[in-house]
Write a protein that holds these residues in place. Structure first.
Motif, PDB file in Angstrom:
ATOM      1  N   ALA A  14     -47.691  77.816   2.341  1.00 28.14           N
ATOM      2  CA  ALA A  14     -48.782  77.388   1.460  1.00 28.14           C
ATOM      3  C   ALA A  14     -48.313  76.478   0.338  1.00 28.14           C
ATOM      4  O   ALA A  14     -49.121  75.921  -0.407  1.00 28.14           O
ATOM      5  CB  ALA A  14     -49.477  78.625   0.873  1.00 28.14           C
ATOM      6  N   ILE A  17     -41.608  73.571   0.158  1.00 25.37           N
ATOM      7  CA  ILE A  17     -40.848  73.198   1.359  1.00 25.37           C
ATOM      8  C   ILE A  17     -41.589  73.634   2.625  1.00 25.37           C
ATOM      9  O   ILE A  17     -41.635  72.902   3.616  1.00 25.37           O
ATOM     10  CB  ILE A  17     -39.433  73.832   1.300  1.00 25.37           C
ATOM     11  N   GLY A  18     -42.202  74.821   2.594  1.00 29.04           N
ATOM     12  CA  GLY A  18     -42.936  75.312   3.764  1.00 29.04           C
ATOM     13  C   GLY A  18     -44.140  74.436   4.075  1.00 29.04           C
ATOM     14  O   GLY A  18     -44.396  74.095   5.240  1.00 29.04           O
ATOM     15  N   ILE A  37     -48.589  84.724   1.778  1.00 27.50           N
ATOM     16  CA  ILE A  37     -49.405  85.728   1.085  1.00 27.50           C
ATOM     17  C   ILE A  37     -50.551  85.049   0.342  1.00 27.50           C
ATOM     18  O   ILE A  37     -51.520  85.693  -0.024  1.00 27.50           O
ATOM     19  CB  ILE A  37     -48.573  86.583   0.086  1.00 27.50           C
ATOM     20  N   ASP A  38     -50.425  83.765   0.088  1.00 25.98           N
ATOM     21  CA  ASP A  38     -51.446  83.013  -0.653  1.00 25.98           C
ATOM     22  C   ASP A  38     -52.480  82.461   0.341  1.00 25.98           C
ATOM     23  O   ASP A  38     -52.318  81.379   0.908  1.00 25.98           O
ATOM     24  CB  ASP A  38     -50.767  81.878  -1.431  1.00 25.98           C
ATOM     25  N   THR A  61     -49.784  86.769   5.748  1.00 23.40           N
ATOM     26  CA  THR A  61     -48.613  87.573   6.128  1.00 23.40           C
ATOM     27  C   THR A  61     -47.713  87.800   4.924  1.00 23.40           C
ATOM     28  O   THR A  61     -47.331  86.845   4.241  1.00 23.40           O
ATOM     29  CB  THR A  61     -47.759  86.814   7.190  1.00 23.40           C
ATOM     30  N   SER A  64     -42.212  90.593   3.990  1.00 23.38           N
ATOM     31  CA  SER A  64     -41.379  91.770   3.719  1.00 23.38           C
ATOM     32  C   SER A  64     -41.884  92.999   4.477  1.00 23.38           C
ATOM     33  O   SER A  64     -41.261  94.058   4.414  1.00 23.38           O
ATOM     34  CB  SER A  64     -41.305  92.048   2.217  1.00 23.38           C
ATOM     35  N   VAL A 113     -38.056  90.198   0.424  1.00 22.94           N
ATOM     36  CA  VAL A 113     -38.697  88.965   0.920  1.00 22.94           C
ATOM     37  C   VAL A 113     -37.644  88.043   1.555  1.00 22.94           C
ATOM     38  O   VAL A 113     -37.774  87.620   2.706  1.00 22.94           O
ATOM     39  CB  VAL A 113     -39.425  88.226  -0.232  1.00 22.94           C
ATOM     40  N   SER A 141     -31.801  79.226   3.785  1.00 22.04           N
ATOM     41  CA  SER A 141     -30.804  79.832   2.903  1.00 22.04           C
ATOM     42  C   SER A 141     -30.843  79.045   1.589  1.00 22.04           C
ATOM     43  O   SER A 141     -31.931  78.739   1.097  1.00 22.04           O
ATOM     44  CB  SER A 141     -29.437  79.808   3.587  1.00 22.04           C
ATOM     45  N   SER A 142     -29.709  78.661   1.063  1.00 22.88           N
ATOM     46  CA  SER A 142     -29.689  77.925  -0.212  1.00 22.88           C
ATOM     47  C   SER A 142     -28.272  77.479  -0.498  1.00 22.88           C
ATOM     48  O   SER A 142     -27.306  78.064   0.006  1.00 22.88           O
ATOM     49  CB  SER A 142     -30.155  78.842  -1.345  1.00 22.88           C
ATOM     50  N   LYS A 159     -29.396  85.014  -0.130  1.00 22.16           N
ATOM     51  CA  LYS A 159     -29.207  83.754   0.597  1.00 22.16           C
ATOM     52  C   LYS A 159     -27.855  83.724   1.324  1.00 22.16           C
ATOM     53  O   LYS A 159     -27.736  83.139   2.400  1.00 22.16           O
ATOM     54  CB  LYS A 159     -29.344  82.566  -0.362  1.00 22.16           C
ATOM     55  N   GLY A 186     -30.262  72.236  -2.130  1.00 20.02           N
ATOM     56  CA  GLY A 186     -29.888  72.258  -3.545  1.00 20.02           C
ATOM     57  C   GLY A 186     -31.170  72.327  -4.364  1.00 20.02           C
ATOM     58  O   GLY A 186     -32.119  73.015  -3.982  1.00 20.02           O
ATOM     59  N   VAL A 187     -31.228  71.593  -5.465  1.00 16.72           N
ATOM     60  CA  VAL A 187     -32.417  71.679  -6.318  1.00 16.72           C
ATOM     61  C   VAL A 187     -33.523  70.781  -5.755  1.00 16.72           C
ATOM     62  O   VAL A 187     -33.374  69.564  -5.680  1.00 16.72           O
ATOM     63  CB  VAL A 187     -32.090  71.292  -7.772  1.00 16.72           C
ATOM     64  N   THR A 190     -40.097  71.780  -6.444  1.00 16.71           N
ATOM     65  CA  THR A 190     -41.225  72.586  -5.967  1.00 16.71           C
ATOM     66  C   THR A 190     -41.698  73.511  -7.089  1.00 16.71           C
ATOM     67  O   THR A 190     -41.059  73.608  -8.141  1.00 16.71           O
ATOM     68  CB  THR A 190     -40.817  73.487  -4.783  1.00 16.71           C
ATOM     69  N   ALA A 191     -42.756  74.274  -6.785  1.00 18.23           N
ATOM     70  CA  ALA A 191     -43.295  75.237  -7.760  1.00 18.23           C
ATOM     71  C   ALA A 191     -42.236  76.256  -8.170  1.00 18.23           C
ATOM     72  O   ALA A 191     -42.227  76.727  -9.302  1.00 18.23           O
ATOM     73  CB  ALA A 191     -44.505  75.942  -7.161  1.00 18.23           C
ATOM     74  N   ARG A 195     -41.499  77.126 -12.034  1.00 21.22           N
ATOM     75  CA  ARG A 195     -41.723  78.459 -12.631  1.00 21.22           C
ATOM     76  C   ARG A 195     -40.533  78.910 -13.465  1.00 21.22           C
ATOM     77  O   ARG A 195     -40.651  79.814 -14.277  1.00 21.22           O
ATOM     78  CB  ARG A 195     -41.941  79.496 -11.522  1.00 21.22           C
TER      79      ARG A 195
END
Ligand code: NAI
Length: 254
Positions: A14, A17-18, A37-38, A61, A64, A113, A141-142, A159, A186-187, A190-191, A195
């Motif tokens: 939602a 990246i997704g 979930i949103d 969905t 978790s 999650v 991952s990250s 990660k 990396g960075v 996104t939201a 945040r």
């Protein structure tokens, strides 16, 4: 089209990246099942894909919860006839906190999650791939699986574990025409980063710091990450399994 008539599940679809990956997959000819979930934003994303001529549906969905992930995969198989690829992307950040102040509940929620959600996605996708004769997995991952970003112990641990899980599954299912890879962004703008409390209070300064530690001198975009996911999900990467592909503007190379 790199995913023509393939069925793809994208979790955390939602936002960020997704969302960029769901859009990219649909443009590449896939039937895309967006999970999040949103519900409001997820349904809006599906509408926008359909308006552009793509095929998509939304399944609310919480990754978790294993029963919800199992139902998600079952919906993809029932409505689109099978499953070819999954992007296990849903993830949450840990607010920047000294490690000794991280509570059991906070640690559990991040692991729930980011790690358990990825495991459930892999587990049920692999069962579906076996019914289909093969498939591809891309886990998110990250860079924090490889480099210390500080102040987020549960996130970094989750990660790092996603990378280990990716390698285990890649080997275990290599004889089943199943490839399992990860991306390590990396960075990315996104939201999730918006945040970040640190960033909210002083965006210009924090962005400047990120740019300084990133050789390419900027944040990445969700669309740039989506292109890398597309590469790993499609036949373009047909001889690649068990890797974590960095998309970090050179950060880990420094
Ligand atoms: P985002 O916050 O824009 O998107 C995350 C999405 O996941 C949201 O739509 C959210 O509703 C969903 N989500 C959260 N918990 C969920 C759950 N339990 N079940 C299903 N969906 C859930 O964040 P972004 O940046 O797009 O993050 C996506 C992934 O990329 C995460 O796994 C994150 O850790 C990873 N990542 C992000 C980086 C960045 O700099 N933005 C860097 C490295 C990795």
């Amino acid at each position: 089209m790199l995913l023509k008539d393939k069925v793809a599940v994208v979790t955390g679809a939602a936002s960020g990246i997704g969302l960029a990956t769901a859009n990219c997959f649909a443009q590449e000819g896939a039937y895309v099942v967006l999970a999040d979930i949103d519900e409001l934003a997820g349904r809006a994303a599906v509408e926008s894909i359909q308006k552009a001529g793509g095929e998509a549906l939304f399944v609310k969905t919480d990754v978790s919860k294993e029963s919800e992930v199992e139902a998600l995969i079952a919906t993809a198989e029932r409505d689109f006839g099978g499953l070819d690829t999954i992007f296990n992307n849903a993830g949450i950040e840990q607010p920047v906190t000294p490690s000794t102040e991280v509570s059991e509940d906070l640690f559990d929620s991040i692991i729930g999650v980011n790690l358990k959600g990825t495991f459930f996605g892999c587990k049920h996708a692999i069962r579906a791939f076996k019914r289909r004769g093969g498939g591809t997995i891309v886990n998110n991952s990250s860079v924090s699986a490889f480099a210390n970003v500080g102040g987020n112990i549960s996130y970094a641990a989750s990660k790092g574990a996603v990378m280990s899980l990716t390698r285990v599954l890649a080997i275990e299912y290599s004889k089943d025409n199943i490839r399992v890879n990860a991306i390590c962004p990396g960075v990315i703008d996104t939201a999730m980063n918006q945040r970040n409390a640190d960033l909210a209070s002083n965006r210009a300064e924090v962005e400047e710091r990120w740019k300084t530690i990133t050789p390419l001198g900027r944040m990445g975009t969700p669309e740039e990450v989506a292109q890398t996911v597309l590469y790993l999900a499609s036949d373009m990467s047909s001889f690649t399994t068990g890797v974590g592909l960095l998309i970090d503007g050179g950060r880990v190379a420094t």
